[in-house]
Write a protein that holds these residues in place. Structure first.
Motif, PDB file in Angstrom:
ATOM      1  N   ARG A   1      -1.833  -5.145   8.922  1.00  0.00           N
ATOM      2  CA  ARG A   1      -1.786  -5.324   7.477  1.00  0.00           C
ATOM      3  C   ARG A   1      -1.734  -6.809   7.109  1.00  0.00           C
ATOM      4  NH1 ARG A   1       1.258  -1.190   4.663  1.00  0.00           N
ATOM      5  NH2 ARG A   1       1.354  -2.686   2.960  1.00  0.00           N
TER       6      ARG A   1
ATOM      7  N   ARG B   1     -10.052   2.023   0.755  1.00  0.00           N
ATOM      8  CA  ARG B   1     -10.128   3.394   1.280  1.00  0.00           C
ATOM      9  C   ARG B   1     -11.279   4.137   0.597  1.00  0.00           C
ATOM     10  NH1 ARG B   1      -5.255   6.272   2.887  1.00  0.00           N
ATOM     11  NH2 ARG B   1      -6.056   8.031   1.670  1.00  0.00           N
TER      12      ARG B   1
ATOM     13  N   HIS C   1       0.191   4.293   0.751  1.00  0.00           N
ATOM     14  CA  HIS C   1      -0.168   5.366   1.685  1.00  0.00           C
ATOM     15  C   HIS C   1       0.658   5.243   2.970  1.00  0.00           C
ATOM     16  CE1 HIS C   1      -3.496   6.970  -0.667  1.00  0.00           C
ATOM     17  NE2 HIS C   1      -3.705   5.723  -1.036  1.00  0.00           N
ATOM     18  N   SER C   2       0.552   6.279   3.800  1.00  0.00           N
ATOM     19  CA  SER C   2       1.409   6.258   4.996  1.00  0.00           C
ATOM     20  C   SER C   2       0.644   6.731   6.233  1.00  0.00           C
ATOM     21  CB  SER C   2       2.655   7.107   4.762  1.00  0.00           C
ATOM     22  OG  SER C   2       2.310   8.311   4.105  1.00  0.00           O
ATOM     23  N   CYS C   3      -0.496   6.111   6.483  1.00  0.00           N
ATOM     24  CA  CYS C   3      -1.275   6.410   7.685  1.00  0.00           C
ATOM     25  C   CYS C   3      -0.395   6.109   8.910  1.00  0.00           C
ATOM     26  CB  CYS C   3      -2.535   5.560   7.733  1.00  0.00           C
ATOM     27  SG  CYS C   3      -3.482   5.610   6.188  1.00  0.00           S
TER      28      CYS C   3
ATOM     29  N   TYR D   1      -0.836   5.190  11.903  1.00  0.00           N
ATOM     30  CA  TYR D   1      -1.139   4.069  12.806  1.00  0.00           C
ATOM     31  C   TYR D   1      -0.933   2.721  12.118  1.00  0.00           C
ATOM     32  CZ  TYR D   1      -5.249   4.449   9.937  1.00  0.00           C
ATOM     33  OH  TYR D   1      -6.070   4.532   8.849  1.00  0.00           O
ATOM     34  N   CYS D   2      -0.679   2.746  10.806  1.00  0.00           N
ATOM     35  CA  CYS D   2      -0.634   1.485  10.070  1.00  0.00           C
ATOM     36  C   CYS D   2       0.673   0.748  10.352  1.00  0.00           C
ATOM     37  CB  CYS D   2      -0.756   1.755   8.571  1.00  0.00           C
ATOM     38  SG  CYS D   2      -0.900   0.239   7.619  1.00  0.00           S
TER      39      CYS D   2
ATOM     40  N   CYS E   1       0.868  -1.184   0.000  1.00  0.00           N
ATOM     41  CA  CYS E   1       0.000   0.000   0.000  1.00  0.00           C
ATOM     42  C   CYS E   1       0.901   1.230   0.000  1.00  0.00           C
ATOM     43  CB  CYS E   1      -0.909   0.002   1.230  1.00  0.00           C
ATOM     44  SG  CYS E   1      -1.814   1.562   1.391  1.00  0.00           S
TER      45      CYS E   1
ATOM     46  N   ASP F   1      -4.872  -5.244   1.375  1.00  0.00           N
ATOM     47  CA  ASP F   1      -4.881  -4.058   2.229  1.00  0.00           C
ATOM     48  C   ASP F   1      -5.594  -2.902   1.546  1.00  0.00           C
ATOM     49  OD1 ASP F   1      -3.409  -5.108   4.441  1.00  0.00           O
ATOM     50  OD2 ASP F   1      -1.606  -5.020   3.215  1.00  0.00           O
TER      51      ASP F   1
END
Ligand code: SF4
Length: 483
Positions: free
Chosen positions: A235, A300, A225-227, A229-230, A223, A270
């Protein structure tokens, strides 16, 4: 005596969770974070596809392997130890996330002390990937940590002729890089035969009027993205590089699941819809293949549009889970989610218009979150009208951007749990956060329309699957009545 049946009866579980051989060489043990502890919040139990892939690859090489899946069987520590003693595998592979590490180390010590034929104890999964040094050392019973996607590496480990030619453990090691497999179409299908137990299931409402037998599938990994909390704890794949399988390969696996008797499929990707054109192509391929396997997925809110959701519905998608997390634009920024609140509104509206059920995932207790932010989340939950919600607590697991080594000075990460507010970085007291979680659920369940809608679309599936539905109801009720 038939060794397989002995092992099965020893763990007291059905055979679909335990596939054994007379001379098993590799035993995988999946250890849940809640082993031996009660978890009040109902949790999905998905089949461990990474282990399924590894077993399929091992079998291709003629290596015998089996799985003790404690997450699915809830086998007791004694039963698991007895099963390991009986098998005496040459390699034991422990699959554990950070909260399960104390149990993993305890099991590894048992293996080292009591099973002399075991030459290697290997740790895989999120903890081995992000904090390997914490479990290696002179007194550690772990011989090797494999970082990342371990499926191919474990075959090397199990088949290396010089790996432990003397019969003794070699020096402790950690694989150098976090592995991200590229050749996804080259992998065999995971050993789905291992995962036919009805204990593998997700709690999504689907409206599917069949006996539930959930199969799981992974069509992409990574994935971008860079949230904050991830982490690999949450994952199903590693890394930011998005890798995909061909649609033909995915459809062939769906057909395989259908042929094995699975009646629903869940895509564990994910981020299922990152490439919309690919999902359109996949939906066309599913329709052309004439598959009759209803499926669900998660993504998302900013990665969908109405035509895509309609195409998914036509191709058998019943339910889509989407990470909303918060209704506060301030918190969206704080979490580095990278979407707009309007994306959430649109995605749920389009999904409803397409006839999809939806599951909205929320997070409480994000860093700096205030009661005003929570109110905005409450508002958005009411506005988007999901079919089901899941409310977790912000948890900076090791491996997430939010994980800070300084946290470990004040918090033991093995105590982390996203269903119990162990680490509270918000501006809201912890006991208040816990109460807010229950209020979210109660407000959602009692809102006008939910009971009517749920009863209308889910009563028959629930009746057909009463043996699975009633325990879920009981768990949910006991969680909501918790003081
Ligand atoms: S939470 Fe989801 S979208 Fe965000 S980085 Fe993780 S996998 Fe990607």
């Amino acid at each position: 005596m038939d060794r397989r049946s002995l092992c099965v009866s020893e763990v007291g579980e059905d055979a679909s969770c335990v596939l054994g051989y007379a001379c098993a060489m590799v035993t995988f043990v999946r250890i849940p974070s809640w082993w031996n502890r009660r978890s009040a919040h109902p949790e999905n139990v998905m089949s461990p596809l990474d282990i399924g892939y590894a077993i399929a690859l091992l079998e291709r090489r003629g290596v015998q392997a089996h799985l003790l899946d404690i997450e699915a069987t809830n086998a007791s520590p004694d039963a698991v130890r007895r099963a390991l003693l009986d098998r005496s595998p040459e390699t034991v592979v422990l699959h554990a996330i950070t909260p399960a590490i104390p149990d993993a180390l305890s099991l590894a010590r048992f293996v080292k002390e009591r099973i002399p034929s075991t030459r290697k104890v290997v740790l895989v999964g999120q903890h081995a990937s992000v904090l390997p040094a914490s479990v290696l050392g002179p007194a550690s019973p772990i011989d090797l940590c494999i970082r990342g996607e371990f499926e191919r590496k474990i075959v090397e480990v199990a088949t290396a002729p010089t790996f432990d030619a003397t019969g003794t453990a070699t020096a402790q090691q950690v694989s150098e890089t976090v592995l991200e497999l590229d050749d996804l179409d080259e992998l065999p299908f995971p050993s789905h035969e291992l995962f036919r137990s009805p204990r593998y299931r997700v709690f999504h409402p689907t409206g599917v009027r069949r006996r539930w037998r959930w199969g799981f599938i992974l069509s992409s990994r990574g994935c971008p993205h860079s949230c904050v909390y991830c982490s690999p704890t949450l994952r199903n794949s590693f890394g930011s590089r998005y890798r995909t399988r061909s649609c033909g390969n995915v459809v062939a696996e769906l057909r395989h699941l259908q042929d094995l008797g699975f009646t629903l499929a869940h895509f564990k990707d994910d981020l299922f819809t990152l490439h919309k054109e690919r999902i359109h192509e996949l939906c066309d391929a599913i329709l052309s293949a004439g598959l009759r396997l209803p499926w669900t997925a998660q993504t998302r809110p900013d990665a969908v549009d109405e035509p895509l959701l309609r195409a998914m519905k036509r191709a058998g998608c019943h339910t889509l889970g989407m990470g909303v997390e918060t209704g506060s634009a301030r918190m969206v920024q704080q979490l580095r989610k990278g979407n707009r609140i309007d994306d959430v509104r649109n995605a749920f509206r389009w999904a409803r218009a397409a006839g999809l059920r939806t599951v909205a995932f929320f997070i409480l207790g994000s860093p700096g979150e205030t009661e005003a932010d929570v109110s905005e989340t409450w508002q958005i939950m009411r506005e988007i009208e999901p079919s089901m919600i899941q409310v977790a607590f912000f948890t900076p697991y090791p491996g997430s951007a939010a994980w800070d080594a300084s946290l470990s000075a004040s918090h033991d990460p093995t105590s982390f749990s996203h269903y119990n507010a162990v680490v509270n970085l918000s501006a809201i007291p912890t006991d208040r956060l816990q109460r807010l979680q229950r209020r979210f659920y109660l407000d959602f369940l009692t809102r006008t329309g939910f009971v009517r809608e749920y009863a209308r679309s889910e009563w028959l599936p629930a009746l057909i699957n009463a043996d699975k539905f009633l325990p879920f109801l009981k768990l949910s009720a006991s969680f909501l009545m918790r003081r």
